[in-house]
Design a protein around this motif. Structure first.
Motif, PDB file in Angstrom:
ATOM      1  N   PRO A 114      24.981 -15.944  23.581  1.00  0.00           N
ATOM      2  CA  PRO A 114      25.662 -15.924  25.420  1.00  0.00           C
ATOM      3  C   PRO A 114      25.291 -14.276  26.125  1.00  0.00           C
ATOM      4  N   GLU A 115      24.593 -13.721  24.850  1.00  0.00           N
ATOM      5  CA  GLU A 115      24.494 -12.524  25.232  1.00  0.00           C
ATOM      6  C   GLU A 115      23.483 -12.438  26.462  1.00  0.00           C
ATOM      7  N   LEU A 116      22.481 -12.797  25.821  1.00  0.00           N
ATOM      8  CA  LEU A 116      21.231 -12.626  26.617  1.00  0.00           C
ATOM      9  C   LEU A 116      21.109 -13.412  28.159  1.00  0.00           C
ATOM     10  N   SER A 117      21.830 -14.685  28.185  1.00  0.00           N
ATOM     11  CA  SER A 117      22.026 -15.234  29.073  1.00  0.00           C
ATOM     12  C   SER A 117      23.253 -14.674  29.974  1.00  0.00           C
ATOM     13  N   ALA A 118      24.172 -13.490  29.401  1.00  0.00           N
ATOM     14  CA  ALA A 118      25.153 -12.708  30.553  1.00  0.00           C
ATOM     15  C   ALA A 118      24.455 -11.476  31.194  1.00  0.00           C
ATOM     16  N   LEU A 119      22.975 -11.170  29.698  1.00  0.00           N
ATOM     17  CA  LEU A 119      22.232 -10.042  30.965  1.00  0.00           C
ATOM     18  C   LEU A 119      20.888 -11.200  31.820  1.00  0.00           C
ATOM     19  N   LEU A 120      20.861 -11.753  31.892  1.00  0.00           N
ATOM     20  CA  LEU A 120      19.699 -12.964  32.877  1.00  0.00           C
ATOM     21  C   LEU A 120      20.841 -12.778  34.004  1.00  0.00           C
ATOM     22  N   ARG A 121      21.932 -13.281  33.984  1.00  0.00           N
ATOM     23  CA  ARG A 121      22.428 -13.566  35.161  1.00  0.00           C
ATOM     24  C   ARG A 121      23.161 -12.570  35.754  1.00  0.00           C
ATOM     25  N   GLU A 122      23.661 -10.755  35.101  1.00  0.00           N
ATOM     26  CA  GLU A 122      23.135  -9.768  35.906  1.00  0.00           C
ATOM     27  C   GLU A 122      21.984  -9.766  36.281  1.00  0.00           C
ATOM     28  N   ILE A 123      20.462  -9.669  35.873  1.00  0.00           N
ATOM     29  CA  ILE A 123      19.899  -8.689  36.396  1.00  0.00           C
ATOM     30  C   ILE A 123      19.009 -10.153  37.347  1.00  0.00           C
ATOM     31  N   GLY A 124      19.557 -11.072  37.643  1.00  0.00           N
ATOM     32  CA  GLY A 124      19.788 -12.025  38.603  1.00  0.00           C
ATOM     33  C   GLY A 124      20.297 -11.517  39.572  1.00  0.00           C
ATOM     34  N   GLY A 125      21.240 -10.608  39.781  1.00  0.00           N
ATOM     35  CA  GLY A 125      22.788 -10.831  40.806  1.00  0.00           C
ATOM     36  C   GLY A 125      21.687  -8.936  41.730  1.00  0.00           C
ATOM     37  N   LEU A 126      20.663  -8.787  41.416  1.00  0.00           N
ATOM     38  CA  LEU A 126      19.714  -7.788  41.106  1.00  0.00           C
ATOM     39  C   LEU A 126      18.237  -8.415  43.277  1.00  0.00           C
ATOM     40  N   ALA A 127      18.944  -9.721  43.054  1.00  0.00           N
ATOM     41  CA  ALA A 127      17.668 -10.002  44.215  1.00  0.00           C
ATOM     42  C   ALA A 127      18.458 -10.182  45.454  1.00  0.00           C
ATOM     43  N   ALA A 195      26.009  -2.178  33.699  1.00  0.00           N
ATOM     44  CA  ALA A 195      27.161  -2.088  32.618  1.00  0.00           C
ATOM     45  C   ALA A 195      27.008  -2.282  31.190  1.00  0.00           C
ATOM     46  N   GLU A 196      28.742  -1.815  30.811  1.00  0.00           N
ATOM     47  CA  GLU A 196      28.272  -1.647  29.480  1.00  0.00           C
ATOM     48  C   GLU A 196      27.673  -2.458  28.852  1.00  0.00           C
ATOM     49  N   GLY A 197      26.668  -2.575  27.592  1.00  0.00           N
ATOM     50  CA  GLY A 197      26.682  -2.594  26.377  1.00  0.00           C
ATOM     51  C   GLY A 197      25.389  -3.813  27.078  1.00  0.00           C
ATOM     52  N   MET A 198      24.821  -3.122  28.191  1.00  0.00           N
ATOM     53  CA  MET A 198      23.737  -3.417  28.462  1.00  0.00           C
ATOM     54  C   MET A 198      22.434  -2.719  28.898  1.00  0.00           C
ATOM     55  N   PRO A 199      21.193  -2.688  29.184  1.00  0.00           N
ATOM     56  CA  PRO A 199      20.578  -2.110  29.384  1.00  0.00           C
ATOM     57  C   PRO A 199      20.113  -1.850  30.457  1.00  0.00           C
ATOM     58  N   ARG A 200      20.886  -0.239  31.490  1.00  0.00           N
ATOM     59  CA  ARG A 200      20.344  -0.449  32.845  1.00  0.00           C
ATOM     60  C   ARG A 200      18.882  -0.373  33.598  1.00  0.00           C
ATOM     61  N   ALA A 201      19.250  -1.169  34.715  1.00  0.00           N
ATOM     62  CA  ALA A 201      17.898  -2.392  35.270  1.00  0.00           C
ATOM     63  C   ALA A 201      18.013  -1.360  36.778  1.00  0.00           C
ATOM     64  N   TRP A 202      16.990  -1.678  37.754  1.00  0.00           N
ATOM     65  CA  TRP A 202      17.120  -0.945  39.247  1.00  0.00           C
ATOM     66  C   TRP A 202      16.756  -2.512  39.831  1.00  0.00           C
ATOM     67  N   GLY A 203      17.180  -3.011  41.209  1.00  0.00           N
ATOM     68  CA  GLY A 203      16.104  -3.846  42.094  1.00  0.00           C
ATOM     69  C   GLY A 203      15.556  -2.721  43.171  1.00  0.00           C
ATOM     70  N   MET A 204      14.106  -3.270  43.150  1.00  0.00           N
ATOM     71  CA  MET A 204      13.427  -2.674  44.189  1.00  0.00           C
ATOM     72  C   MET A 204      12.936  -4.009  45.626  1.00  0.00           C
ATOM     73  N   LEU A 205      12.769  -3.773  46.654  1.00  0.00           N
ATOM     74  CA  LEU A 205      11.852  -4.414  47.498  1.00  0.00           C
ATOM     75  C   LEU A 205      11.056  -3.793  48.512  1.00  0.00           C
ATOM     76  N   ARG A 206       9.815  -4.639  48.067  1.00  0.00           N
ATOM     77  CA  ARG A 206       9.350  -4.043  49.442  1.00  0.00           C
ATOM     78  C   ARG A 206       8.930  -4.886  50.769  1.00  0.00           C
TER      79      ARG A 206
END
Length: 209
Positions: A114-127, A195-206
């Motif tokens: 569940p933790e891994l799935s939540a992280l992937l959803r959060e990262i997907g939100g940067l798209a 988000a607390e408990g998750m590694p930070r991530a940045w979204g970027m767009l060209r």
């Protein structure tokens, strides 16, 4: 001064899975995401290699959009890899865990799914919220050839294809120091995961040309 190695950029095949896994596990050994996934530094290299082998073999390479930089010589060696998703391909997100489920459970146990799935959803939100775009899912270079042009060659190959399609390119990075590198190629930050408990991530767009 060391000589610049000669290498060839080509499409990856299933035979390249071990080489891709080796390169990505070495390239991302100290990446915040890898440290979050595998906190124990003693076992991190071996476990992350298994993780990247599963993703390469079941997710990235079967789609036919992985490019590798292979150092030329009597025994060619994969020195860099980049995985891309085309605009028309659906995003895998948490579904990637289903493709790699046996390996994922073996590495993390059921408790962390569940933790891994939540992280992937959060990262997907940067798209980007709408419109077609190319997605640079991962780009890694073997540390022994860092600064030799391998990453630039892999990045340029994908960006040229995106420019031909006249669509933007999106990526995520877990290292703040990578922002300046990608900005040199025309990317700009578009969002941040903190988000607390998750590694930070940045979204970027060209933007599209």
């Amino acid at each position: 001064m060391s000589e610049r190695p000669e290498f060839t950029v080509r499409n990856a095949t299933m035979e390249d899975v071990p080489g891709v896994a080796r390169v990505l596990s070495r390239a991302f050994f100290e990446d915040p995401l890898t440290e979050w996934l595998f906190p124990d530094p003693v076992s991190r290299m071996a476990k992350s290699a298994r993780w990247w082998a599963a993703y390469s073999g079941y997710v990235f390479i079967p789609r036919g959009r992985v490019r590798v930089a292979v150092e030329d010589g009597p025994r060619p060696v994969v020195r860099g890899a980049a995985a891309w998703k085309e605009p028309e391909e659906p995003s895998m997100g948490p579904r990637a865990l289903l493709r790699t489920l046996p390996n994922t459970v073996s590495l993390f146990g059921l408790r962390r799914l569940p933790e891994l799935s939540a992280l992937l959803r959060e990262i997907g939100g940067l798209a980007p919220a709408s419109g077609p775009y190319w997605h640079l899912e991962v780009l890694g270079v073997d540390p022994v050839v860092q600064g030799k042009g391998v990453g630039a060659a892999l990045l340029d190959a994908g960006l040229s294809r995106a420019d031909d399609d006249r669509v933007p390119v999106h990526l995520e990075t877990n290292r703040e120091e990578n922002l300046a590198y990608y900005e040199r190629y025309g990317f700009a930050p578009t969002g941040k995961l903190d988000a607390e408990g998750m590694p930070r991530a940045w979204g970027m767009l060209r933007p599209a040309p």
